[in-house]
Write a protein that holds these residues in place. Structure first.
Motif, short mmCIF file in Angstrom:
data_model
loop_
_atom_site.label_atom_id
_atom_site.label_comp_id
_atom_site.label_asym_id
_atom_site.label_seq_id
_atom_site.Cartn_x
_atom_site.Cartn_y
_atom_site.Cartn_z
N ILE A 38 39.59 42.85 41.32
CA ILE A 38 39.75 41.41 41.16
C ILE A 38 40.58 40.79 42.28
CG2 ILE A 38 40.69 39.60 39.67
CD1 ILE A 38 40.11 41.40 37.29
N ALA A 39 41.72 41.41 42.59
CA ALA A 39 42.68 40.78 43.51
C ALA A 39 42.07 40.39 44.87
CB ALA A 39 43.90 41.69 43.69
N PRO A 40 41.39 41.32 45.58
CA PRO A 40 40.84 40.93 46.88
C PRO A 40 39.74 39.87 46.79
CG PRO A 40 40.91 43.32 46.65
CD PRO A 40 41.13 42.74 45.29
N ALA A 41 39.05 39.84 45.65
CA ALA A 41 37.92 38.92 45.50
C ALA A 41 38.37 37.50 45.19
CB ALA A 41 36.98 39.43 44.41
N ILE A 42 39.42 37.35 44.36
CA ILE A 42 39.85 36.00 43.97
C ILE A 42 40.93 35.45 44.89
CG2 ILE A 42 39.28 36.43 41.56
CD1 ILE A 42 42.27 36.60 40.96
N ALA A 43 41.53 36.32 45.71
CA ALA A 43 42.60 35.86 46.60
C ALA A 43 42.18 34.70 47.51
CB ALA A 43 43.13 37.03 47.44
N PRO A 44 40.98 34.76 48.15
CA PRO A 44 40.60 33.66 49.04
C PRO A 44 40.53 32.30 48.35
CG PRO A 44 39.22 35.57 49.45
CD PRO A 44 40.00 35.86 48.20
N ILE A 45 39.95 32.26 47.13
CA ILE A 45 39.80 30.95 46.48
C ILE A 45 41.14 30.47 45.91
CG2 ILE A 45 39.12 31.87 44.20
CD1 ILE A 45 37.19 29.43 44.05
N ILE A 46 41.94 31.39 45.34
CA ILE A 46 43.26 30.98 44.84
C ILE A 46 44.13 30.51 45.99
CG2 ILE A 46 45.39 31.79 43.76
CD1 ILE A 46 43.79 33.59 41.99
N GLY A 47 44.13 31.30 47.08
CA GLY A 47 44.90 30.92 48.25
C GLY A 47 44.43 29.60 48.83
N SER B 207 34.52 24.94 54.18
CA SER B 207 35.96 24.88 53.89
C SER B 207 36.40 26.17 53.22
CB SER B 207 36.27 23.70 52.96
OG SER B 207 35.70 23.93 51.68
N ALA B 208 37.73 26.41 53.20
CA ALA B 208 38.26 27.62 52.57
C ALA B 208 37.92 27.66 51.09
CB ALA B 208 39.77 27.69 52.77
N VAL B 209 37.96 26.49 50.44
CA VAL B 209 37.68 26.44 49.00
C VAL B 209 36.21 26.73 48.73
CG1 VAL B 209 37.63 24.95 46.97
CG2 VAL B 209 39.57 24.85 48.53
N LYS B 210 35.30 26.14 49.53
CA LYS B 210 33.87 26.38 49.32
C LYS B 210 33.51 27.84 49.59
CE LYS B 210 29.23 24.83 50.64
NZ LYS B 210 28.42 23.91 51.47
N ALA B 211 34.03 28.38 50.70
CA ALA B 211 33.77 29.79 51.02
C ALA B 211 34.32 30.70 49.93
CB ALA B 211 34.40 30.15 52.37
N GLY B 212 35.52 30.38 49.47
CA GLY B 212 36.14 31.19 48.41
C GLY B 212 35.36 31.16 47.11
N SER B 213 34.72 30.01 46.83
CA SER B 213 33.94 29.90 45.59
C SER B 213 32.71 30.79 45.60
CB SER B 213 33.53 28.44 45.36
OG SER B 213 32.62 28.01 46.36
N TYR B 214 32.17 31.08 46.78
CA TYR B 214 31.04 32.00 46.90
C TYR B 214 31.51 33.45 46.81
CZ TYR B 214 27.51 28.48 48.08
OH TYR B 214 26.62 27.44 48.02
N VAL B 215 32.62 33.74 47.51
CA VAL B 215 33.18 35.09 47.47
C VAL B 215 33.62 35.44 46.06
CG1 VAL B 215 35.01 36.60 48.38
CG2 VAL B 215 33.89 34.95 49.89
N LEU B 216 33.96 34.41 45.28
CA LEU B 216 34.38 34.62 43.89
C LEU B 216 33.32 35.37 43.08
CD1 LEU B 216 36.63 33.91 41.82
CD2 LEU B 216 35.32 31.85 41.28
N PHE B 217 32.05 35.28 43.50
CA PHE B 217 31.00 35.96 42.74
C PHE B 217 31.09 37.49 42.88
CE2 PHE B 217 29.42 31.78 42.24
CZ PHE B 217 28.67 31.81 41.08
N ILE B 218 31.79 37.97 43.91
CA ILE B 218 32.09 39.41 43.97
C ILE B 218 32.95 39.77 42.78
CG2 ILE B 218 33.28 41.23 45.26
CD1 ILE B 218 32.56 39.79 47.83
N PHE B 219 33.94 38.93 42.50
CA PHE B 219 34.82 39.13 41.35
C PHE B 219 34.05 39.05 40.03
CE2 PHE B 219 36.78 36.12 38.27
CZ PHE B 219 37.58 37.01 37.58
#
Length: 469
Positions: free
Chosen positions: A145-154, A296-308
């Motif tokens: 979980i941690a590496p996957a949600i870190a980008p969007i939380i950050g 944006s960091a938030v948009k990119a993070g929202s896609y990476v979130l699907f790894i989580f």
């Protein structure tokens, strides 16, 4: 509700929470580096030290943890580590200048290095083989979980608040886990006669530090590659000396005898490649979407979130899959999922249907979750309880190095490719590179016996029926 949970599961959840806090902190700070750079008016290369010193410090001091829990007891070391980690997080947030922040990050790295292997040992040392797979299920989710949600939380924190909250979020978690741990974890006996292997510690610390320092240095560009290569080569040569020392020493810092067990050794070889990919994929996908797609960091993070989401989505079924397919087949299935999605991500474009990118991230996350659960259940399946401290320390050292090298390796690969190709093509080839890496675990696992790790798959009613017969 927490009181109704069996005590062994309470302990496992608490240890998982402490692991989550440490792993999230180790990755989320990357998102805040530009803000910290502007806040302290320093360069990008200087602020990147916040990541590298934390990683290197953790790797250097992890080998010490096995001896410390022998000497002072697991509960005491874990409690001190999590308190120190929480306080250093607070110190990070209120640091008046960059150099104080750097010092507090080093302290945080040391406390994290004590917390990770000790938390795992508290759960796994006394767990019978028949329950290992179940207990590993609780411990594995922080790494997923941690590496996957870190980008969007950050990204959210940096966008809507300020970088100090990157560290302040650890405070309530640390306080709650510390208080619950004090009440829940049973005191254990300390061995005051335990001999400290100073020579072994210095050698291991130097080898780990050189390898990770070289890997980190290589990420700063082609002009640093020569000296980075020298660091890594010297680190590997020193690693050979370390191996010989641990093999011959009367009182080694930790024993390497567990490497003679096939099920454990396979988790350190092909498992390390998987850990490398686990660290690298969320990072390269995040940077790719921001750099090439200009998201944006938030948009990119929202896609990476699907790894989580994939990590969590398959979690209720991982034990079922492993028990019915066996470790070997379950690993091959997970490798196939990771390989296919890594290659497929190389062909996405800004015009690619959004749901397709999310699906690839989802399947990749599910494959990672299944593979890591397999490896963690398999690694201690044939290790006797009294040898699990040393095996756990060795496992923690190798995993930390593999995770640390993941981001550095993919960064160097992409930088190297950019000497010959465009940025977009270089990142696409980076995804293919990660996919090709998975071929090594596939080949190594294919030759394993089909029934490897079978003792961890026998539990509950099956275990009772065996004893009745």
């Amino acid at each position: 509700m927490f009181n109704a949970v069996p005590k062994e599961i309470k302990v496992a959840l608490l240890m998982a929470a402490s692991l989550f806090m440490e792993m999230l902190d180790g990755t989320i700070v990357i998102t805040a580096l530009p803000e910290i750079s502007r806040y302290f008016s320093i360069g990008a290369a200087t602020v990147a030290l916040l990541v590298s010193v934390y990683l290197i410090t953790s790797a250097v001091f992890i080998p010490l943890s096995g001896w410390m829990v022998h000497r002072f007891g697991k509960k005491k070391i874990w409690s001190i580590a999590i308190i120190a980690f929480t306080l250093s997080s607070l110190a990070n947030a209120v640091a008046p200048n960059f150099y104080i922040l750097l010092i507090t990050r080093i302290i945080q790295g040391i406390s994290g290095s004590m917390m990770i292997p000790t938390a795992r040992l508290i759960v796994l040392e006394k767990t019978p083989s028949s329950k290992l797979l179940k207990m590993v299920g609780y411990l594995i989710w922080p790494a997923l979980i941690a590496p996957a949600i870190a980008p969007i939380i950050g990204g959210v924190i940096v966008t809507y608040w300020n970088w100090q909250w990157i560290f302040l979020i650890n405070i309530p978690i640390g306080i709650i886990v510390t208080l619950l741990g004090y009440k829940t974890i049973e005191p254990d006996k300390a061995d005051k006669s335990s001999v400290f292997d100073l020579k072994g510690f210095i050698e291991i610390a130097a080898a780990s530090g050189l390898i990770l320092a070289g890997a980190e240095l290589a990420t700063h560009g082609v002009y640093y590659w020569s000296i980075a290569l020298i660091f890594v080569v010297f680190g590997l040569l020193l690693g050979i000396i370390v191996f010989k020392h641990l093999k011959k020493a009367v009182h080694p810092l930790f024993s390497i005898d567990a490497l003679q067990v096939v099920s454990f050794k396979i988790c350190q070889t092909s498992g390390s490649v998987l850990w490398l990919c686990v660290g690298a994929l969320p990072y390269i996908l995040t940077v790719f979407l921001q750099t090439v797609f200009q998201w944006s960091a938030v948009k990119a993070g929202s896609y990476v979130l699907f790894i989580f989401i994939g990590n969590i989505g398959i979690k209720p079924f991982t034990n079922f899959i492993i028990r019915h397919l066996g470790y070997r087949s379950a690993l091959l299935l997970s490798f196939g999922m990771i390989f296919i999605t890594s290659i497929a991500l190389a062909f996405i474009t800004p015009d690619t249907f959004a749901m397709y990118i999310m699906l690839l991230a989802l399947i990749s996350g599910a494959g990672r979750s299944l593979a890591l659960t397999c490896y963690n259940g398999l690694s201690f399946s044939e290790i006797k309880s009294k040898y699990r401290n040393s095996a756990n320390t060795l496992n923690a050292v190798i995993q930390t190095l593999a995770q640390g090298l993941g981001i550095s390796l993919i960064t160097v690969v992409v930088d190297l490719l950019q000497l010959y190709f465009s940025t977009a093509v270089s990142y696409k080839l980076g995804f293919i590179f990660l996919g090709v890496l998975i071929l090594f675990p596939i080949i190594e696992v294919m030759v394993l016996p089909k029934n490897i790790g079978q003792t961890t798959l026998i539990g509950g009613e099956e275990n009772v029926s065996r004893h009745i017969r």
